[in-house]
Design a protein around this motif. Structure first.
Motif, PDB file in Angstrom:
ATOM      1  N   GLY A 110      20.241  72.057  28.077  1.00  0.00           N
ATOM      2  CA  GLY A 110      21.636  72.444  27.844  1.00  0.00           C
ATOM      3  C   GLY A 110      22.139  73.436  28.871  1.00  0.00           C
ATOM      4  N   GLU A 111      21.290  74.393  29.199  1.00  0.00           N
ATOM      5  CA  GLU A 111      21.646  75.403  30.208  1.00  0.00           C
ATOM      6  C   GLU A 111      21.826  74.757  31.579  1.00  0.00           C
ATOM      7  OE1 GLU A 111      22.246  79.423  31.528  1.00  0.00           O
ATOM      8  OE2 GLU A 111      22.000  78.666  29.503  1.00  0.00           O
ATOM      9  N   LYS A 112      20.931  73.818  31.912  1.00  0.00           N
ATOM     10  CA  LYS A 112      21.014  73.115  33.201  1.00  0.00           C
ATOM     11  C   LYS A 112      22.323  72.340  33.301  1.00  0.00           C
ATOM     12  CE  LYS A 112      19.429  71.302  37.034  1.00  0.00           C
ATOM     13  NZ  LYS A 112      19.359  72.092  38.245  1.00  0.00           N
ATOM     14  N   ILE A 113      22.683  71.631  32.252  1.00  0.00           N
ATOM     15  CA  ILE A 113      23.933  70.854  32.237  1.00  0.00           C
ATOM     16  C   ILE A 113      25.131  71.789  32.358  1.00  0.00           C
ATOM     17  CG2 ILE A 113      25.399  69.405  30.772  1.00  0.00           C
ATOM     18  CD1 ILE A 113      22.761  68.079  29.778  1.00  0.00           C
ATOM     19  N   ASP A 114      25.096  72.881  31.641  1.00  0.00           N
ATOM     20  CA  ASP A 114      26.178  73.863  31.689  1.00  0.00           C
ATOM     21  C   ASP A 114      26.386  74.380  33.112  1.00  0.00           C
ATOM     22  OD1 ASP A 114      27.830  74.933  29.493  1.00  0.00           O
ATOM     23  OD2 ASP A 114      27.206  76.876  30.304  1.00  0.00           O
ATOM     24  N   LEU A 115      25.295  74.724  33.779  1.00  0.00           N
ATOM     25  CA  LEU A 115      25.382  75.238  35.151  1.00  0.00           C
ATOM     26  C   LEU A 115      25.881  74.171  36.129  1.00  0.00           C
ATOM     27  CD1 LEU A 115      22.168  77.445  35.319  1.00  0.00           C
ATOM     28  CD2 LEU A 115      24.540  78.214  35.209  1.00  0.00           C
ATOM     29  N   LEU A 116      25.493  72.930  35.908  1.00  0.00           N
ATOM     30  CA  LEU A 116      25.977  71.855  36.780  1.00  0.00           C
ATOM     31  C   LEU A 116      27.489  71.692  36.665  1.00  0.00           C
ATOM     32  CD1 LEU A 116      23.133  69.207  36.425  1.00  0.00           C
ATOM     33  CD2 LEU A 116      23.869  70.327  38.544  1.00  0.00           C
ATOM     34  N   PHE A 117      28.014  71.734  35.449  1.00  0.00           N
ATOM     35  CA  PHE A 117      29.464  71.664  35.265  1.00  0.00           C
ATOM     36  C   PHE A 117      30.155  72.769  36.060  1.00  0.00           C
ATOM     37  CE2 PHE A 117      29.213  69.073  31.268  1.00  0.00           C
ATOM     38  CZ  PHE A 117      30.227  68.181  31.557  1.00  0.00           C
ATOM     39  N   ILE A 118      29.655  73.969  35.923  1.00  0.00           N
ATOM     40  CA  ILE A 118      30.270  75.124  36.588  1.00  0.00           C
ATOM     41  C   ILE A 118      30.147  75.011  38.103  1.00  0.00           C
ATOM     42  CG2 ILE A 118      30.112  77.635  36.879  1.00  0.00           C
ATOM     43  CD1 ILE A 118      29.264  77.671  33.856  1.00  0.00           C
TER      44      ILE A 118
ATOM     45  N   LEU B  82      26.669  65.078  44.717  1.00  0.00           N
ATOM     46  CA  LEU B  82      25.257  65.097  44.342  1.00  0.00           C
ATOM     47  C   LEU B  82      25.072  65.754  42.974  1.00  0.00           C
ATOM     48  CD1 LEU B  82      22.232  64.732  44.932  1.00  0.00           C
ATOM     49  CD2 LEU B  82      22.327  66.928  46.116  1.00  0.00           C
ATOM     50  N   LYS B  83      25.727  66.877  42.772  1.00  0.00           N
ATOM     51  CA  LYS B  83      25.601  67.584  41.500  1.00  0.00           C
ATOM     52  C   LYS B  83      26.209  66.764  40.359  1.00  0.00           C
ATOM     53  CE  LYS B  83      25.133  72.228  43.269  1.00  0.00           C
ATOM     54  NZ  LYS B  83      24.090  72.919  42.542  1.00  0.00           N
ATOM     55  N   LEU B  84      27.266  66.022  40.651  1.00  0.00           N
ATOM     56  CA  LEU B  84      27.861  65.161  39.629  1.00  0.00           C
ATOM     57  C   LEU B  84      26.883  64.055  39.233  1.00  0.00           C
ATOM     58  CD1 LEU B  84      30.325  64.476  37.905  1.00  0.00           C
ATOM     59  CD2 LEU B  84      31.199  63.143  39.831  1.00  0.00           C
ATOM     60  N   ASP B  85      26.173  63.495  40.204  1.00  0.00           N
ATOM     61  CA  ASP B  85      25.154  62.486  39.903  1.00  0.00           C
ATOM     62  C   ASP B  85      24.037  63.092  39.045  1.00  0.00           C
ATOM     63  OD1 ASP B  85      26.509  60.500  41.262  1.00  0.00           O
ATOM     64  OD2 ASP B  85      25.314  60.702  43.097  1.00  0.00           O
ATOM     65  N   LEU B  86      23.639  64.314  39.367  1.00  0.00           N
ATOM     66  CA  LEU B  86      22.623  64.997  38.561  1.00  0.00           C
ATOM     67  C   LEU B  86      23.131  65.248  37.143  1.00  0.00           C
ATOM     68  CD1 LEU B  86      21.308  67.638  41.125  1.00  0.00           C
ATOM     69  CD2 LEU B  86      20.003  65.744  40.140  1.00  0.00           C
ATOM     70  N   LEU B  87      24.380  65.656  37.028  1.00  0.00           N
ATOM     71  CA  LEU B  87      24.977  65.903  35.726  1.00  0.00           C
ATOM     72  C   LEU B  87      24.969  64.625  34.881  1.00  0.00           C
ATOM     73  CD1 LEU B  87      26.565  67.705  33.737  1.00  0.00           C
ATOM     74  CD2 LEU B  87      28.639  67.002  34.937  1.00  0.00           C
ATOM     75  N   LYS B  88      25.378  63.524  35.480  1.00  0.00           N
ATOM     76  CA  LYS B  88      25.390  62.251  34.747  1.00  0.00           C
ATOM     77  C   LYS B  88      23.969  61.891  34.294  1.00  0.00           C
ATOM     78  CE  LYS B  88      27.840  60.123  37.988  1.00  0.00           C
ATOM     79  NZ  LYS B  88      28.593  59.086  38.710  1.00  0.00           N
ATOM     80  N   PHE B  89      22.989  62.111  35.146  1.00  0.00           N
ATOM     81  CA  PHE B  89      21.601  61.823  34.780  1.00  0.00           C
ATOM     82  C   PHE B  89      21.162  62.681  33.588  1.00  0.00           C
ATOM     83  CE2 PHE B  89      17.128  63.015  35.068  1.00  0.00           C
ATOM     84  CZ  PHE B  89      16.545  61.762  34.873  1.00  0.00           C
ATOM     85  N   PHE B  90      21.388  63.991  33.671  1.00  0.00           N
ATOM     86  CA  PHE B  90      20.931  64.886  32.607  1.00  0.00           C
ATOM     87  C   PHE B  90      21.676  64.657  31.297  1.00  0.00           C
ATOM     88  CE2 PHE B  90      19.319  67.656  36.167  1.00  0.00           C
ATOM     89  CZ  PHE B  90      17.980  67.483  35.842  1.00  0.00           C
ATOM     90  N   LEU B  91      22.896  64.195  31.358  1.00  0.00           N
ATOM     91  CA  LEU B  91      23.628  63.884  30.124  1.00  0.00           C
ATOM     92  C   LEU B  91      23.058  62.643  29.433  1.00  0.00           C
ATOM     93  CD1 LEU B  91      27.297  64.656  31.190  1.00  0.00           C
ATOM     94  CD2 LEU B  91      25.952  65.853  29.452  1.00  0.00           C
ATOM     95  N   GLN B  92      22.384  61.801  30.185  1.00  0.00           N
ATOM     96  CA  GLN B  92      21.786  60.604  29.587  1.00  0.00           C
ATOM     97  C   GLN B  92      20.425  60.883  28.977  1.00  0.00           C
ATOM     98  OE1 GLN B  92      21.602  57.594  32.618  1.00  0.00           O
ATOM     99  NE2 GLN B  92      23.821  57.558  32.897  1.00  0.00           N
ATOM    100  N   VAL B  93      19.792  61.981  29.340  1.00  0.00           N
ATOM    101  CA  VAL B  93      18.432  62.285  28.861  1.00  0.00           C
ATOM    102  C   VAL B  93      18.454  62.564  27.379  1.00  0.00           C
ATOM    103  CG1 VAL B  93      16.517  63.926  29.036  1.00  0.00           C
ATOM    104  CG2 VAL B  93      17.663  63.118  31.091  1.00  0.00           C
TER     105      VAL B  93
END
Length: 90
Positions: A45-53, A79-90
């Motif tokens: 959750g923290e990782k996703i939050d930081l990616l958004f910011i 790149l960060k948006l791609d990471l965000l999409k990945f982590f939201l699917q986990v």
């Protein structure tokens, strides 16, 4: 008395469409994060939050840079948006 009829410059929208969509998604994320288990909330959750910011920061910063300096920041945001999409699917 001299009267000048000068129109003010057109008002620019302070938010780009992508920033508006990211802010909306971030608000939805904030309402969802409280339903995650405590351990997940403070790790993934923290990782996703930081990616958004980070994405919002990069896009807003790129908006005010000269044209020739925007591309590196937009590539990082992508790149960060791609990471965000990945982590939201986990």
């Amino acid at each position: 008395m001299i009267s000048y009829h000068i129109k003010p410059p057109p008002r620019q929208n302070p938010k780009l469409p992508i920033t508006q969509k990211l802010i909306t998604a971030y608000k939805q994320w904030q309402s969802f994060i409280h339903h995650l288990p405590k351990q997940t909330r403070y790790t993934l959750g923290e990782k996703i939050d930081l990616l958004f910011i980070d994405i919002l920061e990069l896009i807003i910063t790129a908006r005010y840079l000269p044209q020739n300096q925007k591309m590196p920041l937009l590539q990082k945001a992508s790149l960060k948006l791609d990471l965000l999409k990945f982590f939201l699917q986990v």
